[in-house]
Design a protein around this motif. Structure first.
Motif, mmCIF file in Angstrom:
data_model
loop_
_atom_site.group_PDB
_atom_site.id
_atom_site.type_symbol
_atom_site.label_atom_id
_atom_site.label_comp_id
_atom_site.label_asym_id
_atom_site.label_seq_id
_atom_site.Cartn_x
_atom_site.Cartn_y
_atom_site.Cartn_z
ATOM 1 N N ALA A 48 0.825 -1.211 0.000
ATOM 2 C CA ALA A 48 0.000 0.000 0.000
ATOM 3 C C ALA A 48 0.860 1.264 0.000
ATOM 4 O O ALA A 48 0.527 2.253 -0.651
ATOM 5 C CB ALA A 48 -0.932 0.002 1.210
ATOM 6 N N VAL A 49 1.969 1.225 0.754
ATOM 7 C CA VAL A 49 2.910 2.355 0.712
ATOM 8 C C VAL A 49 3.426 2.531 -0.705
ATOM 9 O O VAL A 49 3.520 3.653 -1.221
ATOM 10 C CB VAL A 49 4.083 2.125 1.693
ATOM 11 C CG1 VAL A 49 5.155 3.180 1.499
ATOM 12 C CG2 VAL A 49 3.581 2.155 3.125
ATOM 13 N N SER A 50 3.767 1.422 -1.353
ATOM 14 C CA SER A 50 4.247 1.467 -2.730
ATOM 15 C C SER A 50 3.192 2.057 -3.659
ATOM 16 O O SER A 50 3.479 2.931 -4.482
ATOM 17 C CB SER A 50 4.618 0.056 -3.194
ATOM 18 O OG SER A 50 4.937 0.035 -4.568
ATOM 19 N N VAL A 261 5.245 -0.286 -10.678
ATOM 20 C CA VAL A 261 4.443 -0.612 -9.494
ATOM 21 C C VAL A 261 3.104 -1.199 -9.925
ATOM 22 O O VAL A 261 2.646 -2.222 -9.399
ATOM 23 C CB VAL A 261 4.230 0.644 -8.623
ATOM 24 C CG1 VAL A 261 3.287 0.329 -7.456
ATOM 25 C CG2 VAL A 261 5.565 1.168 -8.099
ATOM 26 N N PHE A 262 2.465 -0.550 -10.917
ATOM 27 C CA PHE A 262 1.169 -1.032 -11.385
ATOM 28 C C PHE A 262 1.303 -2.370 -12.124
ATOM 29 O O PHE A 262 0.476 -3.276 -11.949
ATOM 30 C CB PHE A 262 0.522 0.009 -12.298
ATOM 31 C CG PHE A 262 0.247 1.319 -11.608
ATOM 32 C CD1 PHE A 262 -0.441 1.353 -10.416
ATOM 33 C CD2 PHE A 262 0.678 2.520 -12.156
ATOM 34 C CE1 PHE A 262 -0.707 2.547 -9.763
ATOM 35 C CE2 PHE A 262 0.427 3.721 -11.516
ATOM 36 C CZ PHE A 262 -0.268 3.732 -10.314
ATOM 37 N N LEU A 263 2.349 -2.491 -12.944
ATOM 38 C CA LEU A 263 2.560 -3.748 -13.667
ATOM 39 C C LEU A 263 2.843 -4.890 -12.694
ATOM 40 O O LEU A 263 2.359 -6.011 -12.875
ATOM 41 C CB LEU A 263 3.708 -3.603 -14.663
ATOM 42 C CG LEU A 263 3.461 -2.669 -15.859
ATOM 43 C CD1 LEU A 263 4.721 -2.546 -16.705
ATOM 44 C CD2 LEU A 263 2.297 -3.165 -16.715
ATOM 45 N N ALA A 264 3.619 -4.596 -11.642
ATOM 46 C CA ALA A 264 3.907 -5.618 -10.632
ATOM 47 C C ALA A 264 2.637 -5.976 -9.867
ATOM 48 O O ALA A 264 2.439 -7.134 -9.481
ATOM 49 C CB ALA A 264 4.993 -5.138 -9.678
ATOM 50 N N GLY A 265 1.766 -4.980 -9.651
ATOM 51 C CA GLY A 265 0.504 -5.228 -8.957
ATOM 52 C C GLY A 265 -0.383 -6.195 -9.713
ATOM 53 O O GLY A 265 -1.157 -6.949 -9.106
ATOM 54 N N ILE A 277 10.651 -3.000 -2.754
ATOM 55 C CA ILE A 277 11.945 -3.145 -2.080
ATOM 56 C C ILE A 277 13.088 -2.838 -3.040
ATOM 57 O O ILE A 277 14.009 -2.075 -2.728
ATOM 58 C CB ILE A 277 12.097 -4.562 -1.501
ATOM 59 C CG1 ILE A 277 11.126 -4.754 -0.333
ATOM 60 C CG2 ILE A 277 13.541 -4.818 -1.049
ATOM 61 C CD1 ILE A 277 11.037 -6.181 0.165
ATOM 62 N N ALA A 278 13.034 -3.428 -4.235
ATOM 63 C CA ALA A 278 14.097 -3.196 -5.221
ATOM 64 C C ALA A 278 14.134 -1.737 -5.660
ATOM 65 O O ALA A 278 15.214 -1.156 -5.828
ATOM 66 C CB ALA A 278 13.882 -4.111 -6.436
ATOM 67 N N LEU A 279 12.960 -1.133 -5.837
ATOM 68 C CA LEU A 279 12.905 0.283 -6.212
ATOM 69 C C LEU A 279 13.512 1.162 -5.137
ATOM 70 O O LEU A 279 14.235 2.116 -5.427
ATOM 71 C CB LEU A 279 11.460 0.715 -6.461
ATOM 72 C CG LEU A 279 10.853 0.465 -7.840
ATOM 73 C CD1 LEU A 279 9.405 0.942 -7.873
ATOM 74 C CD2 LEU A 279 11.661 1.162 -8.930
ATOM 75 N N ASN A 280 13.212 0.859 -3.886
ATOM 76 C CA ASN A 280 13.727 1.676 -2.793
ATOM 77 C C ASN A 280 15.247 1.609 -2.712
ATOM 78 O O ASN A 280 15.922 2.628 -2.526
ATOM 79 C CB ASN A 280 13.097 1.230 -1.476
ATOM 80 C CG ASN A 280 13.270 2.238 -0.368
ATOM 81 O OD1 ASN A 280 13.973 1.979 0.615
ATOM 82 N ND2 ASN A 280 12.644 3.384 -0.497
ATOM 83 N N SER A 356 15.593 -10.219 -4.732
ATOM 84 C CA SER A 356 16.993 -10.504 -5.075
ATOM 85 C C SER A 356 17.175 -10.654 -6.581
ATOM 86 O O SER A 356 18.206 -10.256 -7.139
ATOM 87 C CB SER A 356 17.469 -11.769 -4.355
ATOM 88 O OG SER A 356 16.784 -12.913 -4.837
ATOM 89 N N GLN A 357 16.174 -11.214 -7.261
ATOM 90 C CA GLN A 357 16.244 -11.334 -8.715
ATOM 91 C C GLN A 357 16.202 -9.962 -9.390
ATOM 92 O O GLN A 357 16.929 -9.698 -10.350
ATOM 93 C CB GLN A 357 15.090 -12.204 -9.209
ATOM 94 C CG GLN A 357 15.188 -13.663 -8.781
ATOM 95 C CD GLN A 357 13.937 -14.457 -9.091
ATOM 96 O OE1 GLN A 357 12.907 -13.888 -9.447
ATOM 97 N NE2 GLN A 357 14.005 -15.772 -8.972
ATOM 98 N N LEU A 358 15.347 -9.080 -8.875
ATOM 99 C CA LEU A 358 15.240 -7.735 -9.450
ATOM 100 C C LEU A 358 16.521 -6.930 -9.232
ATOM 101 O O LEU A 358 16.881 -6.089 -10.059
ATOM 102 C CB LEU A 358 14.052 -6.991 -8.836
ATOM 103 C CG LEU A 358 12.664 -7.576 -9.132
ATOM 104 C CD1 LEU A 358 11.586 -6.710 -8.495
ATOM 105 C CD2 LEU A 358 12.423 -7.707 -10.632
#
Length: 457
Positions: A48-50, A261-265, A277-280, A356-358
């Protein structure tokens, strides 16, 4: 030229850049503090924060990008020794950034219902709504802070906004701790507590930078306010002509990261949490490059004011080389620590594995990401913004996003495919922007055959 002609500028570049790096990193650390503390509440609140910040980051990119127009104008005025012109840019910039903050706040409120139509997990959307409302209001103090920050950066005084940002992070962590978990007399507000902590910290940041700048002798001539100076239409137009394209540059880049973010959602809650996490983590290393990008703007702007175009090109190239070296180190670090870093955010084996993959892909685009933002900074110092804006659009939305969309589907590469699109877009942007700077800098030198040799700024 010899390599030493570039490396001898590293110390000066870093002296200007490191406070900006820490200051920009501070903006990311606000999000990091929210992520670390909210992550203990579960995957859905973290996602939700994302999701909430996906809209905030778009607004933030417009606002911060617009404020970047102040720095090259101040730097050029400072290089030519024109305090009156610099003061006028400063005052007009504050007014425009204040108006911008109000508009962005209203824009976020109007855009809030969009979250219901993006095919995101319902529980994530419900968590994100109140968080977004509160953080949206923090656009007001943050945009005015940016005006003061970019003004001070233009005078090569980058440390004061760094102090403000670091202290604001302390305030943010304190109120996050008190309000998320309900410590002492404070209510337990969960995700809303994180948003309130961010809001309080940004008001504190604005107050601190205003208080410290107005007391320093270096800035006092610029704090002399005149009603006549406040409404010069030509100055407003000049800032807008630089600010709007610069805002679009940041928007195009931030928007493609937001699109991830939307595509991952669409892939699920765990994929979205891993993406966050990877974006941060990638954002923190990116802020180091942003600091050097501001350095490129300041030093190129100074040399432009002095009409020292050979030094301008040499100094810019020294910043490019420095960011390449630094980002190469970060790339290696991401690869070596890819299985360990995500564990700081969440205790969920699937999310950690996906993250870890990202980070492998994030390691690959460290070089491109760092180079493109620094070259953009140098072009901004030349006050060249329109062609770079077109380059950013082509790179991110005609090259990068189609790759993310196609390869990011579950039946193709999933999350890894989304990030392959980021790699393609950033690499295309870095290459095209370099060709643009190379062309313009050679053109300036060719049009001024005789350059007076003086000490560089």
């Amino acid at each position: 030229m010899q390599l030493s002609d570039y490396t001898k500028e590293f110390r000066k570049n870093l002296n200007i850049a490191y406070p900006v790096m820490l200051g920009q990193l501070g903006h990311v650390l606000v999000g990091l503090a929210d992520n670390l503390m909210v992550g203990r509440l579960g995957a859905a609140p973290l996602a939700a924060v994302s999701l909430g910040n996906s809209l905030v980051f778009i607004a933030l990119s417009l606002g911060i990008g617009f404020s970047f127009a102040i720095t090259p104008l101040i730097a050029e005025a400072d290089g030519s020794g024109d305090i009156e012109k610099g003061r006028s840019y400063f005052h007009h910039g504050i007014i425009l950034c204040g108006i911008n903050g109000i508009l962005l706040f209203l824009l976020l409120l109007l855009a809030k219902p969009l979250l219901y139509y993006l095919d995101q997990p319902p529980e994530v959307v419900e968590y994100a709504m109140p968080y977004l409302e509160i953080v949206a209001f923090s656009m007001l103090p943050l945009m005015i802070f940016q005006a003061y920050k970019q003004f001070a950066d233009g005078l090569s005084q980058t440390k004061y906004s760094m102090y403000a940002t670091i202290l604001a992070n302390v305030v943010n962590v304190l109120f996050n701790y008190l309000l998320i978990y309900g410590i002492w007399v404070f209510p337990e507000l969960g995700l809303e507590g994180a948003a309130i902590g961010t809001l309080i910290s940004r008001f504190f940041m604005l107050w601190f930078v205003w208080e410290i700048l107005r007391r320093k002798s270096k800035f006092k001539p610029y704090f002399v306010w005149s009603k006549k100076e406040l409404f010069n239409i030509d100055i407003f137009k000049k800032i807008l002509n630089l600010g709007l394209p610069t805002a679009l540059q940041m928007l195009f880049e931030v928007a493609i990261f937001t699109a991830t973010v939307f595509l991952a959602g669409l892939l699920g809650t765990n994929q979205q949490a891993a993406n966050q996490i990877a974006l941060n983590l990638a954002s923190m290393t990116f802020m180091i490059a942003v600091g050097l990008g501001v350095t490129a703007t300041i030093r190129v702007g100074n040399q432009k004011g002095l009409h020292h175009y050979k030094d301008l090109r040499r100094i810019a190239m020294s910043v490019f080389l420095l960011v390449f070296i630094i980002e190469a180190v970060f790339a290696v670090g991401f690869i070596l620590l890819k299985d360990w870093l995500p564990t700081f955010y969440i205790d969920n084996a699937e999310v950690v594995l996906l993250s870890s993959q990202l980070l492998i892909v994030a390691a690959l685009f460290q070089l491109s990401d760092g180079m493109q933002v620094v070259i953009l900074g140098a072009l901004r110092g030349l006050q060249d913004v329109k062609v770079p804006t077109a380059i950013c659009f082509v790179a991110y939305w005609m090259i990068g996003f189609p790759v993310s969309w196609y390869f990011g589907k579950a039946e193709n590469m999933g999350s890894m495919g989304i990030w392959m699109g980021l790699l393609a877009g950033l690499t295309a942007s870095a290459l095209m922007l370099y060709f643009r700077f190379n062309y313009l800098s050679h053109k300036l030198i060719a049009n001024k055959p005789k350059e007076i040799k003086t000490e560089t700024v």
